[in-house]
Design an enzyme around this catalytic site. Structure first.
Site, PDB file in Angstrom:
ATOM      1  N   ASP A  87      41.406  53.848  34.456  1.00 13.39           N
ATOM      2  CA  ASP A  87      42.514  53.304  35.232  1.00 13.39           C
ATOM      3  C   ASP A  87      42.389  53.577  36.728  1.00 13.39           C
ATOM      4  O   ASP A  87      42.903  52.805  37.543  1.00 13.39           O
ATOM      5  CB  ASP A  87      43.845  53.860  34.708  1.00 13.39           C
ATOM      6  CG  ASP A  87      44.237  53.231  33.377  1.00 13.39           C
ATOM      7  OD1 ASP A  87      43.844  52.082  33.139  1.00 13.39           O
ATOM      8  OD2 ASP A  87      44.922  53.885  32.586  1.00 13.39           O
ATOM      9  N   TYR A 132      51.296  50.881  30.067  1.00 13.66           N
ATOM     10  CA  TYR A 132      51.606  52.304  30.190  1.00 13.66           C
ATOM     11  C   TYR A 132      52.152  52.651  31.571  1.00 13.66           C
ATOM     12  O   TYR A 132      51.799  52.021  32.573  1.00 13.66           O
ATOM     13  CB  TYR A 132      50.365  53.161  29.915  1.00 13.66           C
ATOM     14  CG  TYR A 132      50.289  53.667  28.497  1.00 13.66           C
ATOM     15  CD1 TYR A 132      51.105  54.700  28.070  1.00 13.66           C
ATOM     16  CD2 TYR A 132      49.410  53.109  27.578  1.00 13.66           C
ATOM     17  CE1 TYR A 132      51.049  55.179  26.768  1.00 13.66           C
ATOM     18  CE2 TYR A 132      49.347  53.570  26.267  1.00 13.66           C
ATOM     19  CZ  TYR A 132      50.175  54.605  25.873  1.00 13.66           C
ATOM     20  OH  TYR A 132      50.125  55.069  24.581  1.00 13.66           O
TER      21      TYR A 132
END
Length: 644
Positions: A301, A385
């Site tokens: 990420d 998320y």
């Protein structure tokens, strides 16, 4: 004033976060050098931090040469350039054309994400696969995801993304509840075409709503919670000067960039150095489902998405409580224009229970002191998320990092025969097993720049003449002398910790002063050693790495993580096996969650936590909080308090 006419910029300190004016100056310099054009986009812009000695030597009023790294991507050709620009001097200092097959690809940007749905809906194979399932393609949201690196034909050197589909029944419907499973598209972003459709299996689309913000799903809100008010009538105990923060013997600077998010600099306690720099330098989310449409799922990420560009604007009463000080954060958008994230960083102090307490049998004294901590945090959303990163600073010199993972678990269809690698979280809906593995980069400076690391663990002592009853145990101490020796795993069964010591600084007992890294000791990467994600995310296979300081070695999986073939970062650096004993070193710590989702994680996941703690051990000659005053609140040390 046009962009090209923007003036050069100055800033108060060389480690301060990037400003909107500096973003504009960087773009102007690149434009003036002929490096921009209609199809060129900025994949990221970050501060090129000065060498550590230069940063420490800076004095107020001195001019700092503010240099920035900008990676450019030509959407039409796929050609990318790695540049360094001085916003102070309005010059381009260096330009390097990247080789995607060797260097990897620049991060994926918003412009490309926005193209994916258009690309797949223009492909007859994709739309036909949906229609044969009885699904209108117009109701399917494409979920564009990083491709990883696999031996797929024709992908080497190409800018690839993969996409799964999720059905959305109305504009307010959360599509994560309705995965169109068994179907995946491989996409060439440069040519804007689908290169392959994997149509493995037709599975029913789960129908139950996942709209956690819909009263029809949640039911009426409870009315039993009474208000909690947190007030500081005299204001907070911290002071802020630009991005320098002072609080209860702590002195530190805040930074921010779109790759790491919040960074901390020049941390000292009682005017003694502890850390030069701290950040979360990378994270990887490897998934466990080996099916033909999901085996490739693993996301870096930080390096693939620049996750801090999606930092939330925090709101008082929702994200932060109490007497809050906010800092805005500035990032560059795909066009190299500044975008300010209002209230991107939140800072406040909070009560944290009892600091120390004793009621004495012999003197009758009763003393209690309360702990307090300074909290500096930010939250970012990456697709499904949400991650919050909270740095805590305590009155006794302890530092703690806590990551809060929440949001929506990634979903799949859950077949009638069950699923070995997923949990059923709603009828026909599964959540695949996965991990969230973070890497903290800790540029340590415990009482100075020359440090070493010792592994300390509990050791049983055999029965002997000196231990006839077998009750003895001791602390086994091993100095980690080279980078190769310092690639270590935690072991909670032995209470294993890592002491960062300064061999040139001793306390009054003659022991080296130290700060101790306490790992949580949860699993590291579980993928097989032959797996592609293992090669690309080798940093996540050990809890501890220690390297010699090198200002160019910033990211544990390497500079360009997207479609990088692997081996970059920590495994390459530590292969040199340099001496780390009493040297200028950086400590890297992997920690995180192994997530076997549960029904209670749906339709939105309560916060799950992971982190680590740094505590002073022998850094002081005695308890440094003896001067903390008694609490002045009612009912504490008041009348009626009696001794024994």
């Amino acid at each position: 004033m046009t962009i090209a006419e923007q003036p050069a910029t100055t800033t108060a300190h060389p480690l301060d976060p990037m400003t909107a004016e500096e973003v504009t100056a960087v773009r102007a310099a690149l434009d003036g050098a002929g490096l921009l054009g209609e199809n060129v986009r900025f994949t990221f812009v970050t501060l090129e931090e000065p060498d550590r000695d230069a940063a420490l030597a800076h004095r107020p009023g001195q001019e700092a040469d503010r240099r920035f790294r900008a990676v450019l991507l030509d959407l039409a050709s796929g050609v990318s350039h790695d540049t360094v620009v001085s916003a102070t001097r309005s010059t381009v200092d260096s330009v390097r054309r990247l080789d995607p097959a060797v260097d990897g690809q620049p991060p994926i940007i918003d412009t490309e994400f926005e193209l994916v749905e258009e690309i797949v809906n223009a492909d007859e194979r994709w739309t036909s696969a949906l229609r044969k399932r009885g699904i209108d393609p117009a109701t399917v949201r494409a979920a564009p995801l990083s491709a990883g690196v696999y031996d797929e034909p024709g992908e080497r050197g190409k800018r690839i993304i993969r996409s799964l589909g999720f059905q959305q029944f109305h504009p307010a419907d959360h599509p994560w509840a309705h995965p169109v499973d068994g179907l995946c598209a491989y996409i060439d972003l440069t040519n804007r075409e689908v290169t392959r459709i994997v149509d493995h299996r037709e599975l029913p689309v789960p129908q139950e709503s996942g709209n956690f913000d819909d009263p029809e799903v949640t039911g009426p809100a409870r009315t039993s919670l009474r208000p909690i008010e947190i007030t500081q009538p005299e204001g907070p105990s911290f002071t802020v000067e630009g991005h320098r923060v002072r609080w209860e013997n702590w002195d530190l600077r805040l930074g921010f960039n779109e790759r790491e998010g919040l960074t901390l600099h020049q941390l000292s306690f009682h005017q003694r150095q502890v850390l030069h720099r701290a950040s979360i330098a990378e994270m990887v989310v490897p998934y466990a489902d080996p099916s033909p449409v999901r085996f490739w799922q693993n996301y870096f990420d930080c390096g693939e998405y620049m996750f801090a560009r999606y930092t939330n604007s925090l709101e008082l009463g929702c994200d932060c409580l109490g007497e809050i000080h906010y800092f805005d954060a500035v990032v560059a958008d795909d066009f190299g224009r500044p975008r300010t994230i209002r209230n991107g960083i939140c800072m406040h102090e909070e009560d944290y229970g009892v600091l120390w307490k004793h009621t004495d049998l012999f003197t009758g004294s009763q003393e209690t002191r309360r702990q307090r901590r300074l909290v500096i945090s930010f939250f970012t959303t990456v697709g499904n998320y949400d991650y919050g990163f909270y740095w805590y600073f305590y009155l006794d010199g302890t530092i703690q990092l806590e990551c809060k993972a929440t949001g929506i678990t990634f979903t799949a269809a859950y077949p009638d025969e069950g699923h070995e690698y997923a949990t059923q979280i709603a009828p026909g809906l599964g959540a695949p097993f996965h991990q969230h593995l973070f890497c903290a980069r800790l540029d340590v400076a415990v009482d100075g720049q020359r440090n070493a690391v010792e592994e300390v663990e509990a050791e049983r002592v055999p029965v002997s003449e000196t231990n006839p009853r077998g009750n003895a145990f001791r602390a086994k101490r091993t100095r980690l002398r080279t980078e190769g020796q310092a690639a270590r795993l935690a072991d909670n069964s032995r209470a294993r910790t890592w002491h960062i010591v300064n061999p040139g600084s001793q306390n009054r007992y003659g022991d080296n002063v130290s700060y101790v890294l306490h790992p949580e000791g949860r699993p590291v990467m579980l993928a097989d050693e032959s797996a592609s994600v293992h090669a690309r995310g080798t940093f996540a296979t050990k809890h501890l790495w220690v390297t010699r300081y090198d200002r160019e070695q910033r990211y544990p999986a390497g500079d360009l993580v997207n479609q990088n073939p692997g081996g970059a970062g920590l495994p390459a650096w530590t292969a040199r096996d340099r001496d780390i004993d009493g040297q200028d070193i950086v400590v890297w710590h992997t920690f995180g969650l192994t997530h076997f989702p549960r029904p209670e994680d749906w339709p939105i996941m309560p916060v799950d936590r992971a982190g680590f703690t740094l505590t002073p051990v022998g850094f002081f000659d005695r308890n440094p909080t003896l001067d903390v005053p008694r609490s002045t609140g009612t009912g504490c040390h008041g009348e009626g308090s009696t001794g024994l």
